[in-house]
Motif scaffolding. Sequence first.
Motif, PDB file in Angstrom:
ATOM      1  N   LYS A 100      12.276  -0.900  -3.436  1.00 54.91           N
ATOM      2  CA  LYS A 100      11.813  -2.282  -3.383  1.00 54.91           C
ATOM      3  C   LYS A 100      11.045  -2.588  -2.100  1.00 54.91           C
ATOM      4  O   LYS A 100      10.016  -3.262  -2.116  1.00 54.91           O
ATOM      5  CB  LYS A 100      13.039  -3.190  -3.500  1.00 54.91           C
ATOM      6  CG  LYS A 100      12.727  -4.651  -3.466  1.00 54.91           C
ATOM      7  CD  LYS A 100      13.999  -5.438  -3.710  1.00 54.91           C
ATOM      8  CE  LYS A 100      13.829  -6.852  -3.230  1.00 54.91           C
ATOM      9  NZ  LYS A 100      15.078  -7.617  -3.349  1.00 54.91           N
ATOM     10  N   GLU A 101      11.545  -2.039  -0.980  1.00 51.68           N
ATOM     11  CA  GLU A 101      10.897  -2.353   0.300  1.00 51.68           C
ATOM     12  C   GLU A 101       9.533  -1.686   0.446  1.00 51.68           C
ATOM     13  O   GLU A 101       8.801  -1.981   1.382  1.00 51.68           O
ATOM     14  CB  GLU A 101      11.796  -1.950   1.478  1.00 51.68           C
ATOM     15  CG  GLU A 101      12.099  -0.465   1.608  1.00 51.68           C
ATOM     16  CD  GLU A 101      13.401  -0.058   0.905  1.00 51.68           C
ATOM     17  OE1 GLU A 101      13.825  -0.778  -0.018  1.00 51.68           O
ATOM     18  OE2 GLU A 101      13.983   0.969   1.295  1.00 51.68           O
ATOM     19  N   ASP A 102       9.220  -0.787  -0.495  1.00 47.46           N
ATOM     20  CA  ASP A 102       7.926  -0.110  -0.420  1.00 47.46           C
ATOM     21  C   ASP A 102       6.875  -0.741  -1.330  1.00 47.46           C
ATOM     22  O   ASP A 102       5.778  -0.205  -1.486  1.00 47.46           O
ATOM     23  CB  ASP A 102       8.086   1.369  -0.790  1.00 47.46           C
ATOM     24  CG  ASP A 102       8.816   2.145   0.297  1.00 47.46           C
ATOM     25  OD1 ASP A 102       8.825   1.670   1.453  1.00 47.46           O
ATOM     26  OD2 ASP A 102       9.377   3.213  -0.016  1.00 47.46           O
ATOM     27  N   SER A 152      10.214 -10.607  -5.206  1.00 47.90           N
ATOM     28  CA  SER A 152      11.076 -10.549  -4.032  1.00 47.90           C
ATOM     29  C   SER A 152      10.724  -9.346  -3.161  1.00 47.90           C
ATOM     30  O   SER A 152      11.540  -8.878  -2.388  1.00 47.90           O
ATOM     31  CB  SER A 152      12.531 -10.470  -4.468  1.00 47.90           C
ATOM     32  OG  SER A 152      12.679  -9.282  -5.213  1.00 47.90           O
ATOM     33  N   THR A 153       9.524  -8.853  -3.314  1.00 49.35           N
ATOM     34  CA  THR A 153       9.082  -7.709  -2.510  1.00 49.35           C
ATOM     35  C   THR A 153       8.300  -8.225  -1.309  1.00 49.35           C
ATOM     36  O   THR A 153       8.205  -9.419  -1.086  1.00 49.35           O
ATOM     37  CB  THR A 153       8.150  -6.818  -3.340  1.00 49.35           C
ATOM     38  OG1 THR A 153       6.994  -7.585  -3.668  1.00 49.35           O
ATOM     39  CG2 THR A 153       8.822  -6.354  -4.617  1.00 49.35           C
ATOM     40  N   TYR A 154       7.684  -7.334  -0.567  1.00 45.66           N
ATOM     41  CA  TYR A 154       6.716  -7.753   0.441  1.00 45.66           C
ATOM     42  C   TYR A 154       5.486  -8.293  -0.265  1.00 45.66           C
ATOM     43  O   TYR A 154       5.140  -7.822  -1.363  1.00 45.66           O
ATOM     44  CB  TYR A 154       6.315  -6.584   1.344  1.00 45.66           C
ATOM     45  CG  TYR A 154       7.391  -6.263   2.369  1.00 45.66           C
ATOM     46  CD1 TYR A 154       7.464  -6.977   3.556  1.00 45.66           C
ATOM     47  CD2 TYR A 154       8.334  -5.265   2.131  1.00 45.66           C
ATOM     48  CE1 TYR A 154       8.451  -6.709   4.498  1.00 45.66           C
ATOM     49  CE2 TYR A 154       9.326  -4.986   3.060  1.00 45.66           C
ATOM     50  CZ  TYR A 154       9.378  -5.715   4.245  1.00 45.66           C
ATOM     51  OH  TYR A 154      10.358  -5.447   5.169  1.00 45.66           O
TER      52      TYR A 154
END
Lengths: 338, 617
Positions: free
Chosen positions: A47-49, A67-69
Amino acid sequence: METTTTEKKYTFKDFTSDQEVRWCPGCDDYVILRSMQKALPEMGVKKEDVVFISGIGCSSRFPYYMSTYGMHTIHGRAPGIASGVKMANPNLSVWIMTGDGDSMAIGGNHFIHLLRRNIDLNMVMFNNEIYGLTKGQFSPTSLIGQKTKSSPYGNTQPPFSPGELALGANARFFARITGNNPKDMAQIFIDAHKFKGTSLIEVLQNCVIFNDGCFDEVTDKEVKEDMQIFLEHGKPMIFGKNKDKGLVLNKLKLEVVTIGENGVTQEDILVHNAKEEDKTLHQMLVRLEYPLATGIIRSFADVTLEEREDALTAEVKANSKFKKTDDLFFSGETYEVK
Amino acid sequence: MITTKTILQPEVLEAVVVRFVGDSGDGMQLTGTQFTDTSAMFGNDIATFPNYPSEIRAPQGSLYGVSGFQVHIGSVEVSTPGDNVDLLVAMNPAALKTNLYAVKPGHTIIVDTDSFTKKNLDKAEYKTNPLEDGSLENYRVIQVDMTTMTKEALKGVEGLDNKAITRSKNMFSLGMVYWMYDRSLEHTIDFFNKKFKTKPSLIEANTKVLNAGYYFAETLELIPNAYSISPAKMTPGTYRIIGGNTATAWGLLAASEKSGLELFLGSYPITPATDILHELVKHKHFGVKAFQAEDEIAGVTSAIGAAFAGDLAITTTSGPGLALKGEAIGLAMMVELPLVIINVQRGGPSTGLPTKTEQSDLLQAMYGRNGESPVIVIAASTPANCFNFAYEAARLALEHMTPVILLTDGYIANGSAPWKVRSIADMPEIKNHKVTEVKENWSPYDRDEKTLARNWAVPGTPGLEHRIGGLEKDSVTGNISYEPINHEKMTHIRAEKVRLVENNIPELKTEFADSGDLLVIGWGGTYGSLHSAVKQISDEGYKNIGFAHFNYINPMPKNTEEILSKYKKIIVCELNAGQFVSILKTRFSKFEFSQHNKIQGLPFSNDELIQQFKLLV
Ligand SMILES: Cc1ncc(C[n+]2csc(CCOP(=O)(O)OP(=O)(O)O)c2C)c(N)n1
Ligand code: SF4
Ligand SMILES: [Mg+2]
C-alpha cells in the motif's frame, strides 16, 4: 508495471480513505474508484508503494478517496509530476488519474511526451466527452454538433480519438473499457500494473449531469454485446450476443462478418495479437466504430526509460573517477595560492 | 609591417583589461580562456566575460558575427570583467569596428592586417580603411600580418589543410599577448597536448604558431614588455577558474551529497540557463537524475514529483520559463514541498534580449503567482558565489519545506572568476524534515515549532500514506477545507513560515563606511560593479560612503532597517526600472530612497556609478 510485492493480504477497504466522496450520484467515477480499490489487493503491491497523481477535474478528485499516497495537482500537469515521482523512486506504483480535458486539452503536450518516453507508470483517462468540473463545456473529445454550455448551437471543433492520438504518440499499452463494466475494468488495471512501460486506459465514463447517455449506443445492457468487441490477446476477434460475429481483414479494412454465413468459419476470424510491435492493426481496431473495440488493444513490451537510464548510469558510475564531489572539485585545472 | 602611432611610456600596472575579438570561427573564446587560465595560475585575480553573437553561424566577417572574450587580470582584487579595455586584439575589420568604443584612448590595439581586405572592409561597412585613414590616431595600433606569418610558421608541418592553418592564427595573437604580459607558454602547450592527443600535427602546429607569435613580439622591441602584473594577494588555498553556471551546478551537487538526498533536475533549454543543465547531465556518476522535459512546465512539475518522492529537486530556467512555471511553483508552495527554482535572468520582457543581462525578474520571482504565494527569494552576486547560493537555496528549501527561487543573471552566469575550491567537509550542515515514525493523529501538516516547516513523509514509507494537493487545507488535519477563517489562518502561516527564514540567514553587512552620508545598495549580480565603484570613490577620499549588497531578498536580513538608519542618504542601483527599490519603499517607508537604474542589457560602468554617487555627496 511491476514493483516490490507483498505478502500482506489487503481487501478493498484497505484502499478506501475516510474522505466523503463528492461525485454526483450515479456518476461512473464511482465505478472506476471501486474497480481500482478492488484491483489493488490483487496486484500484490504494498500500500505504501502506491501513488495516485491527478490534475484538475471531477476525475482528478480521485486521489483523495484512496488511502494511499497521492497528490491532487494542477490542471493538465499530472504527467510531469507522476514522471518525477517515478524517476525519483522507481519502486513505486504510480497512477495518473485524469480527464479528457485534463489530459488532451491543457495537458496535451505532456500526454504525448509521456507516451513517447515510456516511463513505467499508468494513466487512467476518464473520458466523458465533456468538462465536468467546470459545468459542461465541450472537450477535445466532444462530438461535432454537440450542444454544450460553450457550444449552445453545436460544437464546431472536430474531436480527437484518444486511442489514435495515443498510438500516434507511440503508446505501448492502450486499453479501452466502458464505465459500466467494473469487472473487466479491474482486470485491466491489474494488467496495466503488471505491464512494464506507460499504460493508458481510456474509460468511457458517463457524466450523468452534463453529458448523460453519450455512450448509451454501445453501453446499454440491451446492445452492448452486439455493439462492443472485447479483445483478448491470443483470442479470435468474436463478438455479439450469440458469439457469431467476427472481424476479418478485407483489403485494407476491418470487416464484420457472421460465422456460418457466406461460408465464413471461425478459422477465418482474426486472432488478436496485442503484443506485436507493428501497430497497424491496433490502429484499425482503435478507429473501428462498429463494433467498438474494448479491452487491451495494444500491449507491446518495449524498453522503458528507466531501463535505458539505469544502464547508462551504471556504465558511467563504473567508469568514472569521481566518487565524491571533492574528487570533481579538486580535479583538473586547479592551482595553488600560497 | 608595424606602425605605432602613439608610444606609451612603459608602466607597471595593477590590473589590465584585455579583449580578444574576431569572427565566430576565429577561436576567440579559446584564446581568452587560455590567457585567463595562464594568468590565474600565475596568481592574478581574474574576472572574465564572453560575448557571443546570438546567431550560431553568422556570416563570416559580418558585424553581428563578432565574438569576443574579455578578461580583467590584476595584482589587486578584481571584481568585474572591466569596462574599458587596455588591449584589444581584433582579428578583422568587423571586430575592430564593433569594439573600438571600449578601448581607452592611447591604449593598444593589435590587428591582423591580412584580414583588412576590401571585402571584409565592406562587410564591416567601413568606407575607408581605418588602418590608413587616420581614424585610429588616438590609439597605439600594432599592425601584424598575422595570417601570412602563421602560414610561414607552419611551412613544412605535415597533414594540415588551409583551413587548419588559418584557424591557428589566434594562437599567434595569444603568443604575442603572452610576451607582452610576461606569461609562460607552458599551460597552453600542455593544453594542446591534451586536447589534440590523437592529432600530433595539430599539437605541433599550434605550438609553433604560439611560439612564433611570442618570438615575433619579442623581436619587435617596439612593444614594451612593461605590463608586468604581479600575483594578487589572495587567501591561500586551492583555486580554479569557474564560470557562474558551472558554480551553480556544483553548488547543487555539493548540497545533494551533504544532505544525502539524490539530485533531480527537471529542465528545458533556455539561454542563458542551459549550461546548468549541460553541466548536471554529466554527473550521472553522482546519481544525478537530469531530465530534459518537453517544456518548462514539465520541467518544474517533474521536479515537484521528485520532491514529493523525497529527492532534492531542482528546476532551472530564465525569465520566460519562470513565467511558465508560475502556476506549478504556486502548487509547490501550497503543498509545502522543498523545491529549488533557478532563474538565470536575461533581458526582458517577452523574448527580450536573450543573450544580455538584466535584473528585471525580481518582481516576477516575488509575486509572479496567483493568490498569496510567498516563496524564499535569494540572489547570487558573483560567478564564484553562485556555488554558495545554489547550495544555500537547497539548504533553505529543505530546512523550511518551501520553494526557493535563486536569481542569477547572464552576467555572472557566463562570467568566470577564481574560486577557492570548497571541500564538502567544510560546507554547512543541511537538515531535512523527513519522517518515518508512525504516530497517532499524525498529519502531513504537523509543523516544526521554530520554522513552521511541515514534516516530509515520502511515498514508500509504511503507515504515513497521505494526500496533498493545491486546494486549501485545514490547518490541523490537512484535509480539504473551504472555511473562511481557516483560509486566512493558512495564508498567514505560509507567510510566517517564509518570514521565519530570517532566523536562518546571515545579517546584512556593509563595506567601506559603516555609517555616513550615503549608502549604496545593490542586489544580485551587480556586486562586482558596485563594489569597485564604491572602492574607487572611497580611494578618491570620499570616506563617508558605505555599501550594502543583498543576497537575501525574501525575507531580508533582520538588521536591514538598522543599517538603513545609519546613513543620511540611500541609493539603490539596479539593472531594471526600480524593482528592488519598490520593495524597500514598501517595507521601510520611513526612509527615502534614490535610485539608479539601467536597462540596456549591459552591466553598470564604473564611471556612471561614480558620477551618480558624487551627485549625492
Ligand atoms: C489553469 C487552469 N485552467 C482552467 C481550469 C478550470 N478547469 C478545471 S477542470 C477543467 C476541465 C476538466 O475537464 P476534464 O479534464 O474532462 O475532467 P472532468 O471534470 O470531466 O472529469 C477546467 C477547464 C483550472 N483549474 N486551471
Ligand atoms: S459532473 Fe459529471 S463527471 Fe462530474 S461528478 Fe458529476 S456526473 Fe461525474
Ligand atoms: Mg471530462
